[in-house]
Design a protein around this motif. Sequence first.
Motif, PDB file in Angstrom:
ATOM      1  N   GLU A  52      11.812   5.674  12.117  1.00 29.84           N
ATOM      2  CA  GLU A  52      12.345   6.526  11.051  1.00 29.84           C
ATOM      3  C   GLU A  52      12.339   5.804   9.712  1.00 29.84           C
ATOM      4  OE1 GLU A  52      16.665   8.277  10.270  1.00 29.84           O
ATOM      5  OE2 GLU A  52      15.636   9.332  11.883  1.00 29.84           O
ATOM      6  N   SER A  53      12.628   4.517   9.746  1.00 28.88           N
ATOM      7  CA  SER A  53      12.590   3.727   8.517  1.00 28.88           C
ATOM      8  C   SER A  53      11.174   3.674   7.953  1.00 28.88           C
ATOM      9  CB  SER A  53      13.120   2.316   8.791  1.00 28.88           C
ATOM     10  OG  SER A  53      13.114   1.541   7.607  1.00 28.88           O
ATOM     11  N   ALA A  54      10.194   3.450   8.834  1.00 31.23           N
ATOM     12  CA  ALA A  54       8.796   3.439   8.394  1.00 31.23           C
ATOM     13  C   ALA A  54       8.418   4.787   7.795  1.00 31.23           C
ATOM     14  CB  ALA A  54       7.886   3.106   9.566  1.00 31.23           C
ATOM     15  N   ALA A  55       8.903   5.861   8.407  1.00 28.41           N
ATOM     16  CA  ALA A  55       8.587   7.210   7.922  1.00 28.41           C
ATOM     17  C   ALA A  55       9.110   7.431   6.508  1.00 28.41           C
ATOM     18  CB  ALA A  55       9.163   8.255   8.872  1.00 28.41           C
ATOM     19  N   ARG A  56      10.268   6.856   6.195  1.00 25.81           N
ATOM     20  CA  ARG A  56      10.819   7.018   4.841  1.00 25.81           C
ATOM     21  C   ARG A  56       9.899   6.400   3.800  1.00 25.81           C
ATOM     22  NH1 ARG A  56      15.807   5.765   7.376  1.00 25.81           N
ATOM     23  NH2 ARG A  56      15.712   3.621   6.604  1.00 25.81           N
ATOM     24  N   GLY A  57       9.376   5.225   4.080  1.00 27.25           N
ATOM     25  CA  GLY A  57       8.461   4.589   3.143  1.00 27.25           C
ATOM     26  C   GLY A  57       7.161   5.363   3.005  1.00 27.25           C
ATOM     27  N   TYR A  58       6.685   5.874   4.119  1.00 30.51           N
ATOM     28  CA  TYR A  58       5.467   6.693   4.156  1.00 30.51           C
ATOM     29  C   TYR A  58       5.657   7.975   3.351  1.00 30.51           C
ATOM     30  CZ  TYR A  58       2.310   9.994   6.725  1.00 30.51           C
ATOM     31  OH  TYR A  58       1.402  10.950   7.110  1.00 30.51           O
ATOM     32  N   ASP A  59       6.776   8.658   3.574  1.00 25.81           N
ATOM     33  CA  ASP A  59       7.046   9.910   2.853  1.00 25.81           C
ATOM     34  C   ASP A  59       7.172   9.675   1.352  1.00 25.81           C
ATOM     35  OD1 ASP A  59       7.052  11.252   5.274  1.00 25.81           O
ATOM     36  OD2 ASP A  59       9.245  11.285   5.451  1.00 25.81           O
ATOM     37  N   LYS A  60       7.851   8.609   0.994  1.00 22.35           N
ATOM     38  CA  LYS A  60       8.025   8.295  -0.426  1.00 22.35           C
ATOM     39  C   LYS A  60       6.683   8.034  -1.102  1.00 22.35           C
ATOM     40  CE  LYS A  60      10.079   4.922  -3.599  1.00 22.35           C
ATOM     41  NZ  LYS A  60      10.869   3.665  -3.720  1.00 22.35           N
ATOM     42  N   ALA A 279       8.639  -2.146   3.036  1.00 22.12           N
ATOM     43  CA  ALA A 279       7.390  -2.814   3.384  1.00 22.12           C
ATOM     44  C   ALA A 279       6.235  -1.815   3.479  1.00 22.12           C
ATOM     45  CB  ALA A 279       7.552  -3.565   4.699  1.00 22.12           C
ATOM     46  N   VAL A 280       6.477  -0.666   4.114  1.00 25.15           N
ATOM     47  CA  VAL A 280       5.435   0.349   4.255  1.00 25.15           C
ATOM     48  C   VAL A 280       5.056   0.912   2.880  1.00 25.15           C
ATOM     49  CG1 VAL A 280       4.979   2.691   5.109  1.00 25.15           C
ATOM     50  CG2 VAL A 280       5.988   0.972   6.628  1.00 25.15           C
ATOM     51  N   TYR A 281       6.052   1.199   2.067  1.00 30.23           N
ATOM     52  CA  TYR A 281       5.770   1.706   0.716  1.00 30.23           C
ATOM     53  C   TYR A 281       4.958   0.690  -0.089  1.00 30.23           C
ATOM     54  CZ  TYR A 281       6.415   2.947  -4.159  1.00 30.23           C
ATOM     55  OH  TYR A 281       6.186   3.222  -5.486  1.00 30.23           O
ATOM     56  N   ASP A 282       5.375  -0.572  -0.047  1.00 26.76           N
ATOM     57  CA  ASP A 282       4.669  -1.616  -0.812  1.00 26.76           C
ATOM     58  C   ASP A 282       3.223  -1.753  -0.365  1.00 26.76           C
ATOM     59  OD1 ASP A 282       6.925  -2.100  -2.287  1.00 26.76           O
ATOM     60  OD2 ASP A 282       7.438  -3.998  -1.304  1.00 26.76           O
ATOM     61  N   LEU A 283       3.001  -1.640   0.936  1.00 26.00           N
ATOM     62  CA  LEU A 283       1.642  -1.753   1.468  1.00 26.00           C
ATOM     63  C   LEU A 283       0.773  -0.597   0.962  1.00 26.00           C
ATOM     64  CD1 LEU A 283      -0.449  -0.804   3.921  1.00 26.00           C
ATOM     65  CD2 LEU A 283      -0.399  -3.191   3.227  1.00 26.00           C
ATOM     66  N   ILE A 284       1.298   0.611   1.029  1.00 24.69           N
ATOM     67  CA  ILE A 284       0.541   1.777   0.562  1.00 24.69           C
ATOM     68  C   ILE A 284       0.280   1.674  -0.942  1.00 24.69           C
ATOM     69  CG2 ILE A 284       0.583   4.287   0.293  1.00 24.69           C
ATOM     70  CD1 ILE A 284       2.353   4.354   2.837  1.00 24.69           C
ATOM     71  N   LYS A 285       1.286   1.253  -1.680  1.00 25.37           N
ATOM     72  CA  LYS A 285       1.134   1.098  -3.130  1.00 25.37           C
ATOM     73  C   LYS A 285       0.042   0.083  -3.463  1.00 25.37           C
ATOM     74  CE  LYS A 285       3.752   0.223  -7.397  1.00 25.37           C
ATOM     75  NZ  LYS A 285       2.797  -0.736  -7.990  1.00 25.37           N
ATOM     76  N   SER A 286      -0.012  -0.988  -2.713  1.00 27.70           N
ATOM     77  CA  SER A 286      -1.017  -2.021  -2.990  1.00 27.70           C
ATOM     78  C   SER A 286      -2.428  -1.477  -2.842  1.00 27.70           C
ATOM     79  CB  SER A 286      -0.809  -3.225  -2.061  1.00 27.70           C
ATOM     80  OG  SER A 286      -1.262  -2.964  -0.735  1.00 27.70           O
ATOM     81  N   VAL A 287      -2.626  -0.596  -1.871  1.00 28.21           N
ATOM     82  CA  VAL A 287      -3.940   0.024  -1.683  1.00 28.21           C
ATOM     83  C   VAL A 287      -4.224   0.986  -2.824  1.00 28.21           C
ATOM     84  CG1 VAL A 287      -5.311   1.537  -0.192  1.00 28.21           C
ATOM     85  CG2 VAL A 287      -3.877  -0.252   0.818  1.00 28.21           C
ATOM     86  N   GLN A 288      -3.226   1.760  -3.225  1.00 27.25           N
ATOM     87  CA  GLN A 288      -3.390   2.691  -4.338  1.00 27.25           C
ATOM     88  C   GLN A 288      -3.702   1.950  -5.640  1.00 27.25           C
ATOM     89  OE1 GLN A 288      -3.221   6.268  -4.452  1.00 27.25           O
ATOM     90  NE2 GLN A 288      -3.613   5.881  -2.289  1.00 27.25           N
ATOM     91  N   ASP A 289      -3.122   0.756  -5.777  1.00 27.70           N
ATOM     92  CA  ASP A 289      -3.344  -0.050  -6.990  1.00 27.70           C
ATOM     93  C   ASP A 289      -4.668  -0.807  -6.963  1.00 27.70           C
ATOM     94  OD1 ASP A 289      -0.908   0.784  -7.956  1.00 27.70           O
ATOM     95  OD2 ASP A 289       0.164  -1.065  -7.427  1.00 27.70           O
ATOM     96  N   GLY A 290      -5.375  -0.731  -5.840  1.00 27.10           N
ATOM     97  CA  GLY A 290      -6.650  -1.429  -5.733  1.00 27.10           C
ATOM     98  C   GLY A 290      -6.528  -2.909  -5.436  1.00 27.10           C
ATOM     99  N   GLU A 291      -5.338  -3.336  -5.056  1.00 28.41           N
ATOM    100  CA  GLU A 291      -5.111  -4.739  -4.715  1.00 28.41           C
ATOM    101  C   GLU A 291      -4.375  -4.817  -3.375  1.00 28.41           C
ATOM    102  OE1 GLU A 291      -2.964  -6.454  -7.944  1.00 28.41           O
ATOM    103  OE2 GLU A 291      -4.640  -6.297  -9.350  1.00 28.41           O
ATOM    104  N   PRO A 292      -5.055  -4.424  -2.295  1.00 31.42           N
ATOM    105  CA  PRO A 292      -4.390  -4.313  -0.999  1.00 31.42           C
ATOM    106  C   PRO A 292      -3.829  -5.632  -0.483  1.00 31.42           C
ATOM    107  CG  PRO A 292      -6.779  -4.131  -0.770  1.00 31.42           C
ATOM    108  CD  PRO A 292      -6.487  -4.052  -2.223  1.00 31.42           C
TER     109      PRO A 292
END
Length: 340
Positions: A52-60, A279-292
Amino acid sequence: MRRVTKIAAAGVATAALAFTSAACSSDDSGSSDKGVGLAFDVGGRSDASFNESAARGYDKAKKEFDIGGKELTARDGETEADREQRLTSLAEAGYNPVIGVGFAYGKSVNKVAKDFPDTTFAVIDEASQAKNVAGITFAEHEGSYLAGVAAALKSKSGNVGFIGGVHNNLIKKFEAGFVQGVKDTKPNVKVDVKYLYESDLKGFQDPLRAKGIAEGMLDSGSDVIYSAAGLSGTGSIEAVAAQDGAWAIGVDSDQYRDKALADYKDSILTSVVKNVDVAVYDLIKSVQDGEPLTGDHTFTLKDDGVSLATSGGFVDDIQGDIDAAKKKIADGEITVSDTP
């Protein structure tokens, strides 16, 4: 007399749904970007804990970056080949990043990632072994130490309990920190340690078994019980809530705030929170920013990767002791063991 409630039955229903619908998923069109592929561990996004915690970062992240996503959920008793196929299907469909939630995905993420070098993969609670994999781990033992401090100070009987879902290295980190925190605070407090299963991952989705073990601990005099067992922990919380004067300690998410546990929140002393959502949000953001992000990343108590929840105000009277222990850990004055 313990009152009879429905949370364990609801937990089993949730677990059964996860079992029978492992191939079920949700798709969102989002923008032109295909989006995120998320592979949940057993229990799924509604486990009131880790997933559920991972899902929150994913949804955000999906909302903030206007991207799509697809979720798949593991089933109880599946094989390594099943996990590999789940991850492969997400990568082949073009999702990026592809995230495996839980240590069970450790081998499969690192193996499948080598076949998709242009896709960023991540695994929670395991190390990276491939160039395009982020291994995200947490200092669970440090957060659990603070839970041990709270348990020792709140116990009136001088007996507390720890319930682990599966007897593996990850859950033993929770045990080690908790026991050390109890003993460093009050050496004479006894800690009853039990595991639901030795190696079967069913240990993370068996609330009825956890409830039974918790009831046994309560009958033996424990008045604070900390469960590190995913969805199974809801059964432990139910048992504690039926015992006057007893406290439960939640795990992974702030379980006091979980709507599914609303009837029992006044018995949840605190929770050891793993900021998997961050952690999940930061990981997704890094990919969106082009610096995974790739390589290993550990979230510690010092950088608030793990913390002890204060919801309900039940630890307000001992907050000074908890803060003092946290400072000693952050400053290196206390080294918390990650093995029992």
